[in-house]
Design an enzyme around this catalytic site. Sequence first.
Site: not given
Ligand SMILES: Cc1cc2nc3c(=O)[nH]c(=O)nc-3n(C[C@H](O)[C@H](O)[C@H](O)COP(=O)(O)O)c2cc1C
Length: 366
Positions: A183, A186, A188
């Site tokens: 990762h 975002h 981090y």
């Molecule tokens: C509840 C939630 C938790 C997430 N946790 C992570 C995570 O642990 N690691 C990560 O790289 N992105 C995380 N994301 C981002 C998602 O992997 C994804 O990129 C984001 O939801 C956009 O895609 P979508 O439009 O299909 O939901 C999270 C997003 C949501 C909504």
Amino acid sequence: MTTYTKVLEPINMGGQQFKNRIFMAPLTRLRAIEPSDMPNILATEYYSQRAGAGLVIAEATQVSAQAKGYAGAPGLHNEEQMAAWKVIVDAVHAKGGKIVVQLWHTGLVSHNSLQPEGLAPISASAIKVGVRTSLRDGLGHPIRVDSTTPRAASIEEIQQVVADFAQATRYAKQAGFDGIEIHAAHGYLLHQFWAEHTNQRTDNYGGSCDNRARLMLEVIEACVKAWDKDHVGIRISPLGSFNNVDGGYNEEEAVWLIEQINKHGLMYLHLSEPDWAGGQPYSTEFRQKIRQAFDNSIIAAGGYTPEKAEKLISEGLIDAVAFGRDYIANPDLAQRIAKGAALNEQRPQSFYGGGAVGYIDYPFMD
Ligand SMILES: Cc1cc2nc3c(=O)[nH]c(=O)nc-3n(C[C@H](O)[C@H](O)[C@H](O)COP(=O)(O)O)c2cc1C
């Protein structure tokens, strides 16, 4: 009814075959048990329900106790946690699925109450970006709090981070995962070193692009050494601001970073695009540059629809798509897309924390 062909085609990544190109994005759900930071018993059901995905990317998981930034996020830095993950991995495999785990160090997105000895979290520099994280109240419900201002990591601590990513990779291999995802997105820790405004170091880890990318590239190298290049992928979020850590909107630097990552021959590059979080969509030109810079598979995520994925795969700009929120709400998302079936309504109030509700109770198609 729209029919899709490209997203349903199998794909080979790192010598492994994946049955379709509809992947489950990594999703933090904050349901792990504390203080052991082990995934809870429901996680086995949750992940195995989603085994129809070409690849399940398990939620961001700590590489060390220091890497923890959210109450309820799981770890993979001891035997006990490894054994708990093995049960999940076996259940996904038993249903014909494939699963990798996303490994993270949250850096400044943390709180001293979650840190060993109550210390301030580490980052590249002691810079407060004004981001919030999540603790638990007395009843175990998530509560949002301001992150603790970080301290600059010492060289020894940086070396320890690299070693921790390598050790977590070994545990992932031992647990039977099909690979790991670093990762580096975002906002981090790895992104905090890369982003100029959170990295004001004057040593070998700050300043030039080479120096700001050093930690990320050392982590890649260590993870590849701990397993091999065919089982290591990486997620980055070029162009966009996440967690108030801004990688800048410099396309040239982003492409340069991807070229450096490419030298390691990883299993895949996973792009978290900024559209869903209020950012500008990528231009076709930027996508073409990324394609030229990276030789292996490209996974894209962030506000995708099956139509958009189908189009970009057809154009040769990406190879697979990862769905986040739709995978939370639809355990059989890939099967639904194949049939052109309607999707369940999402319940965002149960995305983070809590138990079975909003986790394993979304219905399958009839
Ligand atoms: C509840 C939630 C938790 C997430 N946790 C992570 C995570 O642990 N690691 C990560 O790289 N992105 C995380 N994301 C981002 C998602 O992997 C994804 O990129 C984001 O939801 C956009 O895609 P979508 O439009 O299909 O939901 C999270 C997003 C949501 C909504």
